[in-house]
Design an enzyme around this catalytic site. Sequence first.
Site, PDB file in Angstrom:
ATOM      1  N   MET A 268      -4.109  13.128  15.355  1.00 15.02           N
ATOM      2  CA  MET A 268      -5.150  12.134  15.117  1.00 15.02           C
ATOM      3  C   MET A 268      -4.703  10.675  15.303  1.00 15.02           C
ATOM      4  O   MET A 268      -5.380   9.776  14.820  1.00 15.02           O
ATOM      5  CB  MET A 268      -5.708  12.313  13.683  1.00 15.02           C
ATOM      6  CG  MET A 268      -6.224  13.719  13.429  1.00 15.02           C
ATOM      7  SD  MET A 268      -6.878  13.946  11.781  1.00 15.02           S
ATOM      8  CE  MET A 268      -8.333  12.915  11.871  1.00 15.02           C
ATOM      9  N   GLU A 269      -3.602  10.445  16.002  1.00 10.58           N
ATOM     10  CA  GLU A 269      -3.076   9.079  16.045  1.00 10.58           C
ATOM     11  C   GLU A 269      -2.653   8.562  17.419  1.00 10.58           C
ATOM     12  O   GLU A 269      -2.679   7.351  17.662  1.00 10.58           O
ATOM     13  CB  GLU A 269      -1.850   8.951  15.102  1.00 10.58           C
ATOM     14  CG  GLU A 269      -2.157   9.026  13.628  1.00 10.58           C
ATOM     15  CD  GLU A 269      -2.334  10.446  13.103  1.00 10.58           C
ATOM     16  OE1 GLU A 269      -1.909  11.381  13.826  1.00 10.58           O
ATOM     17  OE2 GLU A 269      -2.895  10.636  12.024  1.00 10.58           O
TER      18      GLU A 269
ATOM     19  N   ARG B  95       0.810  -1.226   0.000  1.00  7.85           N
ATOM     20  CA  ARG B  95       0.000   0.000   0.000  1.00  7.85           C
ATOM     21  C   ARG B  95       0.842   1.273   0.000  1.00  7.85           C
ATOM     22  O   ARG B  95       0.400   2.338   0.441  1.00  7.85           O
ATOM     23  CB  ARG B  95      -0.936   0.047   1.225  1.00  7.85           C
ATOM     24  CG  ARG B  95      -2.050  -0.956   1.139  1.00  7.85           C
ATOM     25  CD  ARG B  95      -2.894  -0.964   2.394  1.00  7.85           C
ATOM     26  NE  ARG B  95      -3.922  -1.988   2.267  1.00  7.85           N
ATOM     27  CZ  ARG B  95      -5.213  -1.724   2.112  1.00  7.85           C
ATOM     28  NH1 ARG B  95      -5.657  -0.502   2.090  1.00  7.85           N
ATOM     29  NH2 ARG B  95      -6.075  -2.706   1.998  1.00  7.85           N
TER      30      ARG B  95
ATOM     31  N   ASP C 246       0.217  24.074  12.252  1.00 13.27           N
ATOM     32  CA  ASP C 246      -0.797  25.103  12.037  1.00 13.27           C
ATOM     33  C   ASP C 246      -1.379  25.463  13.397  1.00 13.27           C
ATOM     34  O   ASP C 246      -1.150  24.759  14.372  1.00 13.27           O
ATOM     35  CB  ASP C 246      -1.883  24.625  11.065  1.00 13.27           C
ATOM     36  CG  ASP C 246      -2.489  23.291  11.477  1.00 13.27           C
ATOM     37  OD1 ASP C 246      -2.005  22.250  10.983  1.00 13.27           O
ATOM     38  OD2 ASP C 246      -3.387  23.282  12.319  1.00 13.27           O
TER      39      ASP C 246
ATOM     40  N   GLY D  16       4.869  13.318  14.453  1.00 13.32           N
ATOM     41  CA  GLY D  16       3.814  13.808  13.578  1.00 13.32           C
ATOM     42  C   GLY D  16       3.648  15.308  13.610  1.00 13.32           C
ATOM     43  O   GLY D  16       4.481  16.027  14.166  1.00 13.32           O
TER      44      GLY D  16
END
Length: 238
Positions: A181-182, A44, A205, A90
Amino acid sequence: MATPHIQAASGEIAKVVLMPGDPLRAKFIAETYLEDVYQFNSVRNMFGFTGTYKGTKVSVMGSGMGMPSIGIYSYELYSKYDVETIIRIGTGGAYTLDTDLFDVVLADQCYSGSSYANAAYGYTEDTMQASAGVNEALRQSAAVQGKALIEGCIHSSDVFYHGEQAAPNKVEAYHCLAVEMESFALFANAKYLGKQAACLITVSDSLVTKKETTADERQTAFTNMMEIALGAAVELSK
Ligand code: HPA
């Protein structure tokens, strides 16, 4: 030996894995910092590499975005490849004016409204903790390199786009510094499997000032976070 999502043979993945969300960032880290690099995964296009950093075997692999994705990859790394430690590296959005663009945040814990930990393991708490030993190695690595870390709780959200919805009240109650988000799924997997996990976030951001970073700026800023994580990986592999 291969899993449904990772084609590596046994022994091809180091005990410590650095996990950016973006598989191309994993490739960048391998090309920039590692020697004798071997690519162990392309299923993937979720690239994974093993090489040596200052003589220590280290792996780096993309996690994809969101808890379901990192949940799958981290579970397979921990349970099928004997990985001991995963350090997520991240990006996140700042929730407060105390965190500026490019600051590096070390999560001591994360808050989430996600069902991940409950659905997977029946955990009922809405926070998950980073591993103390890994965080200590990250703190020391940052200090040795003269790099600043801001430490605190982060919000692990299931959504990037949230219409007009305000952040959940718990974000303020837990003093969350930034949103990503993880980490909640990663920390839950580590807890269940008796493994180690940590999360560094570079602020990309701001939800307060609405400032954003360019792709070029992000590349440079992220090297700080990568170097802190690589330094910790060496210590944790001793
Ligand atoms: N929300 C969630 N994840 C993120 C964000 C955000 O605003 N910025 C970077 N990762």
